[in-house]
Enzyme design. Structure first.
Site, short mmCIF file in Angstrom:
data_model
loop_
_atom_site.label_atom_id
_atom_site.label_comp_id
_atom_site.label_asym_id
_atom_site.label_seq_id
_atom_site.Cartn_x
_atom_site.Cartn_y
_atom_site.Cartn_z
CG HIS A 98 -6.81 0.99 0.56
ND1 HIS A 98 -5.93 0.93 -0.46
CD2 HIS A 98 -6.11 0.47 2.03
CE1 HIS A 98 -4.47 1.13 0.75
NE2 HIS A 98 -4.18 0.65 1.60
CD GLU A 120 -2.46 7.75 9.47
OE1 GLU A 120 -3.61 6.84 9.26
OE2 GLU A 120 -2.35 8.20 8.84
CG PHE A 162 -0.72 -5.57 4.34
CD1 PHE A 162 -1.18 -4.72 5.51
CD2 PHE A 162 -1.77 -5.87 3.75
CE1 PHE A 162 -2.05 -4.87 6.03
CE2 PHE A 162 -3.00 -5.81 4.15
CZ PHE A 162 -2.99 -5.57 5.91
CE LYS A 218 -5.81 4.08 1.71
NZ LYS A 218 -4.48 4.85 2.16
CB CYS A 239 -0.91 0.01 1.62
SG CYS A 239 -1.95 -1.77 0.70
CG HIS A 264 -2.05 4.34 5.43
ND1 HIS A 264 -1.64 4.76 3.81
CD2 HIS A 264 -2.41 2.61 6.33
CE1 HIS A 264 -2.14 3.01 3.41
NE2 HIS A 264 -2.24 2.69 5.15
#
Lengths: 411, 104
Positions: free
Chosen positions: A337, A311, A396, A332, A161, A300
Site C-alpha cells: 500500500h 468494496e 482514512f 496491493k 490513501c 482499492h
C-alpha cells in the site's frame, strides 16, 4: 470539456523503476513485499514492507540530494521517466499553463522522524537546517515544477490513501476545462521510517507476517487476510488535451475520462460501502458512461476485512448483475500500500492492463472470503479485452476517489 | 587543497573545511580551491546554511544568529578562523558562559 490523453507514465516503485519491469512483475504476480532489514526492524511486530531498491546518489548531485527527502527523490525520478515518455521537445505553450498535481499522505516523514530522533532520542537540539524543507508535504511538487519549469498550478493533495487519485482527477478537471495545457500528475510516498511504521502498527491495520511466505502477507479478499502491508514509491503521469497530443503526434497510452469523489462523513477509518459506491457512480456519471461499459476495476483492495467486504458490496450496488462480469484486480498484494502514491501506481497499472489486454491477478487469494464473491482474477493474469476501467481509492478521513480510464484504441 | 596523509587528520581550518566538502558534497580536490565560488560547487545560499551547520559540529563553534554572506571556500575558512579567534566579536555580546554545542 476537452478530452484528456495520457502521454507519459513513470514509476519508481517496489516492482521496479520502468514500466516494463513493473508490468512483467505485476503480470507474473511477483510480490515485492519482503522482510525488512536494518535498524529498528526488531521493534516492529510485522517487520515487512514493499520497499524500493533506490539510490538517490545515482540520480542527483550531492548538494541537491541533501535537500531532497526520499519522497521528493521518488517523485522527481518518476516525473523524469514520465516526461521522457511524453517526448516533449518544448512545452506546448506558456509555462503558466503547465501544472503539477501531486498526492502524498505523509510527505517527508522520514526527515521529520530523523529530526524527532535527534531532538527526543538523542536529547540534542541539533536539528538539521533543511528539516522543514525536506519534510513539508509540498516539497515533491515544488521540486517537480522547478525541474520542468511548470509555472502553473502547483498543487499538493493529502487525502491519505486517495491522495494521488485526487491529484490526477483534479488535473483532469483543469485540463478538461481548458485552464491548463499539460499536467504532471501523480503521487509519491516514503513512509517506511520507524516512527511511521510503528504508528501504522498501532492502528492495527497492518498484516501479520505470513511465516511460510512473507511476500504473501497481504491477501486481499481472502478469508485468511490480516491487513495491509506498507509500500513506498512514486508514479507520475503526463496528461494533456487530446487534440494537442494528436497535433504533436504524441503516443497516447490511454485517456482519463472521468473522476468521482464522495466523502464519507460518518467515521474516520471505517469504510462506507455507500460512500464507495457513490464515488464509483460519480466517476461513471462524469465520464458519461454506464456501468455496463466497465470491463475491469483496479480495486482499492487493501487486504483489511473492513475494506474488502465494503468494496465488494459497493461494486455490487453500482454494477448489479454486471458486477459478475467485471475483472477485479487487487494489486496491493504484490506492491503493498503506497498510501498517497497508491492510486497513481494503480492508475498506471490500469492503463497498462488496457494496453496489454490483460487483467492483472490478485495474488495470495487462496481462501475466498464468503463476503467477497466477485471475480478477483485470482493467482493468474487473464488475457481479455479491456476497454474501460475504474481505479478505486478509498481513504482514512473518508475521501473516496475513483478514476475512469479508457484504452487508447477506443479513445 | 594541499595533499595530506590519509592517516593524519587535516591540520588547519581550510583543510578541515575541505574535508567536510569532500565528504558531504562529494567534491574532488581539484574542485576545492580557496577562490572556488560556492555557487559553482552546487552550494547556493540555502546550501551555505547546511554547510555552516556541519561546520559548527566539526569545529565546536557556535555561529552568530545574523546572516552571513560567504561566496567562496576561502571566505568560509576565514570566517571560521575569525569565529575561533574571537567568538563574541560578531554580535558584540560578551562571551557566553555556556559551553559551545558539541558534535552529536
Amino acid at each position: 470539456m476537452r478530452r484528456v490523453a495520457i502521454t507519459g507514465m513513470g514509476v519508481v516503485c517496489p516492482l521496479g523503476h520502468s514500466l516494463t519491469e513493473v508490468w512483467e512483475d505485476a503480470c507474473a504476480g511477483r510480490s515485492a513485499i519482503q522482510r525488512l532489514q536494518g535498524q529498528g526492524r526488531e521493534r516492529l511486530a510485522s517487520p515487512i514492507a514493499a520497499a524500493v531498491d533506490f539510490d538517490g546518489a545515482l540520480h542527483f548531485d550531492p548538494p541537491k540530494l541533501r535537500m531532497l527527502d526520499r519522497v521528493s527523490q521518488f517523485a522527481l525520478v518518476a516525473a523524469r521517466h514520465a516526461m521522457a515518455q511524453a517526448g516533449y521537445a518544448t512545452l506546448p505553450g506558456p509555462a503558466s499553463r503547465a501544472g503539477v498535481f501531486l498526492g502524498t499522505g505523509m510527505g517527508g516523514i522520514g526527515s521529520i522522524d530523523e529530526g524527532y530522533r535527534t531532538l527526543y532520542g538523542e536529547q540534542s537540539d541539533r536539528i538539521k537546517p533543511f528539516t522543514i524543507l525536506l519534510g513539508m508535504h509540498n516539497a515533491p511538487a515544488a521540486w517537480t515544477a522547478m525541474e520542468f519549469g511548470f509555472s502553473g498550478p502547483n498543487m499538493t493533495y493529502s487525502t491519505a490513501c486517495s491522495s494521488s487519485a485526487v491529484a490526477i482527477g483534479e488535473a483532469w478537471l483543469r485540463l478538461a476545462r481548458g485552464e491548463i495545457d499539460v499536467a504532471l500528475a501523480g503521487g509519491t510516498e516514503a513512509p517506511l521510517a520507524l516512527g511511521s511504521m510503528k504508528a501504522w502498527e498501532a492502528l492495527r491495520t497492518v498484516a501479520s507476517v505470513d511465516v511460510q511466505e512473507p511476500s504473501a502477507s497481504c491477501k486481499p479478499f481472502s478469508r485468511n487476510r490480516s491487513g495491509m502491508v506498507l509500500g513506498e514509491g512514486a508514479a507520475m503521469l503526463v496528461l494533456e488535451p487530446w487534440d494537442m497530443a494528436k497535433a504533436r503526434d504524441a503516443q497516447i497510452h490511454g485517456e482519463v475520462i472521468g473522476y468521482g469523489l464522495f466523502t464519507d462523513v460518518g467515521h474516520m477509518t471505517r469504510p462506507s460501502a455507500a460512500g464507495q459506491s457513490a464515488a464509483m457512480q460519480a466517476a461513471l456519471d462524469s465520464a458519461g458512461i454506464t456501468a455496463a461499459e466497465i470491463d475491469a476495476i483496479n480495486a482499492h483492495g487493501t487486504g483489511t476485512e473492513a475494506n474488502d467486504s465494503a468494496e465488494t458490496s459497493a461494486i455490487r450496488a453500482v454494477f448489479g448483475a454486471h458486477a459478475d462480469r467485471l475483472a477485479i484486480s487487487a494489486t496491493k498484494a504484490i506492491h503493498g500500500h503506497l498510501l498517497g502514491a497508491g492510486s497513481a501506481l494503480e492508475a498506471v497499472l490500469s492503463v497498462l492492463s488496457m494496453q496489454h489486454a490483460t487483467a492483472l491477478p490478485t495474488m495470495h487469494l487462496d481462501q475466498r472470503d464468503a463476503a467477497c464473491d466477485l471475480d478477483y482474477v485470482p493467482h493468474c493474469a487473464r488475457a481479455m479485452p479491456i476497454r474501460t476501467m475504474l481505479s478505486n481509492s478509498f481513504a482514512f478521513g473518508g475521501t473516496n476517489a475513483v478514476l475512469a480510464l479508457r484504452a487508447p484504441a477506443l479513445a | 587543497m594541499s595533499p595530506s596523509s590519509p592517516t593524519s587528520p587535516p591540520s588547519n581550518t581550510y583543510e578541515r573545511l575541505c574535508a567536510i566538502l569532500a565528504k558531504d558534497y562529494k567534491l574532488t580536490p581539484e574542485q576545492l580551491t580557496p577562490d572556488a565560488p560556492l555557487e559553482s560547487l552546487g552550494i547556493d545560499s540555502l546550501g551555505v546554511a547546511d554547510l555552516l551547520f556541519n561546520v559548527e559540529d566539526e569545529f565546536g563553534i557556535s555561529l552568530p544568529p545574523e546572516p552571513v554572506q560567504l561566496e567562496t571556500v576561502g571566505e568560509v575558512a576565514a570566517f571560521i578562523d575569525r569565529l575561533i579567534a574571537a567568538p563574541a566579536s560578531f554580535d558584540g555580546s560578551p562571551p557566553s558562559s555556556s559551553a559551545p554545542p558539541q558534535a552529536s
